[in-house]
Design a protein around this motif. Structure first.
Motif, PDB file in Angstrom:
ATOM      1  N   UNK A 157     -22.142 -41.976  34.230  1.00 50.63           N
ATOM      2  CA  UNK A 157     -23.126 -41.003  34.687  1.00 50.63           C
ATOM      3  C   UNK A 157     -22.862 -39.670  33.995  1.00 50.63           C
ATOM      4  N   UNK A 158     -23.837 -38.790  34.053  1.00 55.32           N
ATOM      5  CA  UNK A 158     -23.665 -37.419  33.575  1.00 55.32           C
ATOM      6  C   UNK A 158     -24.008 -36.489  34.728  1.00 55.32           C
ATOM      7  N   UNK A 159     -23.070 -35.605  35.062  1.00 54.90           N
ATOM      8  CA  UNK A 159     -23.261 -34.704  36.190  1.00 54.90           C
ATOM      9  C   UNK A 159     -22.858 -33.277  35.806  1.00 54.90           C
ATOM     10  N   UNK A 160     -23.236 -32.322  36.658  1.00 53.09           N
ATOM     11  CA  UNK A 160     -22.979 -30.912  36.392  1.00 53.09           C
ATOM     12  C   UNK A 160     -21.758 -30.412  37.160  1.00 53.09           C
ATOM     13  N   UNK A 161     -21.079 -29.459  36.545  1.00 52.34           N
ATOM     14  CA  UNK A 161     -19.869 -28.868  37.123  1.00 52.34           C
ATOM     15  C   UNK A 161     -20.014 -27.350  37.230  1.00 52.34           C
ATOM     16  N   UNK A 162     -19.261 -26.781  38.150  1.00 53.51           N
ATOM     17  CA  UNK A 162     -19.002 -25.346  38.182  1.00 53.51           C
ATOM     18  C   UNK A 162     -17.599 -25.208  38.755  1.00 53.51           C
ATOM     19  N   UNK A 163     -16.609 -25.400  37.904  1.00 55.02           N
ATOM     20  CA  UNK A 163     -15.256 -25.585  38.409  1.00 55.02           C
ATOM     21  C   UNK A 163     -14.211 -25.102  37.407  1.00 55.02           C
ATOM     22  N   UNK A 164     -13.132 -24.547  37.936  1.00 55.82           N
ATOM     23  CA  UNK A 164     -12.019 -24.096  37.102  1.00 55.82           C
ATOM     24  C   UNK A 164     -10.698 -24.762  37.467  1.00 55.82           C
ATOM     25  N   UNK A 165     -10.700 -25.576  38.537  1.00 57.20           N
ATOM     26  CA  UNK A 165      -9.457 -26.189  39.015  1.00 57.20           C
ATOM     27  C   UNK A 165      -9.663 -27.683  39.260  1.00 57.20           C
ATOM     28  N   UNK A 166      -8.595 -28.447  39.048  1.00 62.41           N
ATOM     29  CA  UNK A 166      -8.648 -29.876  39.288  1.00 62.41           C
ATOM     30  C   UNK A 166      -7.265 -30.419  39.579  1.00 62.41           C
ATOM     31  N   UNK A 167      -7.171 -31.721  39.754  1.00 66.28           N
ATOM     32  CA  UNK A 167      -5.899 -32.374  40.065  1.00 66.28           C
ATOM     33  C   UNK A 167      -4.965 -32.306  38.871  1.00 66.28           C
ATOM     34  N   UNK A 168      -3.749 -31.830  39.112  1.00 65.12           N
ATOM     35  CA  UNK A 168      -2.723 -31.834  38.071  1.00 65.12           C
ATOM     36  C   UNK A 168      -2.327 -33.279  37.800  1.00 65.12           C
ATOM     37  N   UNK A 169      -2.403 -33.681  36.541  1.00 71.00           N
ATOM     38  CA  UNK A 169      -2.160 -35.081  36.171  1.00 71.00           C
ATOM     39  C   UNK A 169      -0.771 -35.562  36.580  1.00 71.00           C
ATOM     40  N   UNK A 170       0.189 -34.657  36.725  1.00 73.34           N
ATOM     41  CA  UNK A 170       1.547 -35.046  37.091  1.00 73.34           C
ATOM     42  C   UNK A 170       1.610 -35.664  38.486  1.00 73.34           C
ATOM     43  N   UNK A 171       0.643 -35.352  39.333  1.00 80.06           N
ATOM     44  CA  UNK A 171       0.654 -35.851  40.705  1.00 80.06           C
ATOM     45  C   UNK A 171      -0.238 -37.071  40.903  1.00 80.06           C
ATOM     46  N   UNK A 172      -0.967 -37.450  39.884  1.00 75.53           N
ATOM     47  CA  UNK A 172      -1.975 -38.492  40.069  1.00 75.53           C
ATOM     48  C   UNK A 172      -1.378 -39.815  40.531  1.00 75.53           C
TER      49      UNK A 172
END
Length: 243
Positions: free
Chosen positions: A159-174
């Motif tokens: 899918x293609x979706x819209x964002x308005x974001x500057x923060x996300x999950x740190x990959x080290x914790x995934x």
């Protein structure tokens, strides 16, 4: 056979008419209501009104909306926990996604030191950290995991979706975060987590993107339809139990 023709949803977060997603949310709920032939009532609940979560007992579902940092972080986390532990249909978008991860880490996994870098810029290892490239008013492709609720709702795996974001999950914790009932159900092209859901819950889904924005272009957001449908099922079960 029990059915409902009306559901009530709590929109958790401070309403701001300047936020595009907040403009889209009522439209998205209206479109879902029409498609499913269910009347949808909703209230905006500021996070500092949540308290111990008792006010949420009047709702069939909870949507933690974009607009973080919230006025009361604990209020947002209490609402998410209320949905997660109570089996109440839940949708989190953008900031709701971030706080759903934070709530799960703290209250399900016991990571009491889990932090959000937007709230604590000096946290040494924030669970939610700055994105390497901020996603501000941009669209992006998301690959959905086959067999997940979100993939079933969209009916496609990309899918293609819209964002308005500057923060996300740190990959080290995934990996440790997803080792239990929480599941990554959508990734961007670089493999970063962009959607999650709980496997042992009737409907608990969160996205870093803002699917509600599709309503501004006249398209029904599948996850909003999913939330409303889950709320109708939840309300029918509650009515049957009370009869």
């Amino acid at each position: 056979m029990f059915s409902v023709n009306r559901v009530k949803i709590a929109l958790v977060g401070e309403r701001d008419r300047g936020i595009k997603a907040h403009e889209a949310i009522p439209l998205a709920l209206e479109m879902a209501a029409e498609a499913l032939r269910v009347k949808v009532d909703f209230d905006w609940l500021a996070t500092d009104r949540i308290g111990d979560g008792a006010c949420l007992d009047a709702y069939d579902g909870i949507w933690c909306v974009p607009g973080s940092p919230y006025r009361d972080t604990q209020g947002a986390l209490t609402a998410i926990r209320h949905a997660r532990e109570g089996g109440i249909p839940f949708l989190g978008t953008c900031g709701g996604f971030q706080h759903a991860l934070l709530e799960f880490a703290r209250n399900s996994l016991g990571w009491q030191d889990a932090q959000h870098a937007e709230l604590d810029p000096h946290a040494p290892n924030p669970l939610i950290g700055p994105l390497s490239c901020a996603l501000v008013d941009v669209g992006g492709r998301v690959r959905l995991v086959s067999g997940t609720q979100i993939a079933e709702l969209y009916g496609v795996l990309e899918i293609t979706e819209e964002y308005l974001c500057r923060y996300g999950l740190d990959a080290a914790f995934r990996e440790p975060l997803m080792a239990h009932s929480l599941r990554a159900s959508g990734h961007d092209e670089a493999g970063e987590v962009r959607a999650i859901e709980l496997q042992d819950h009737p409907f608990f889904l969160a996205t870093l993107f803002q699917p509600e924005r599709a309503a501004l272009a006249g398209r029904l957001p599948p996850v909003v339809a999913g939330l409303v449908g889950a709320c109708a099922v939840q309300a029918a079960h509650e009515r049957k139990r009370a009869s």
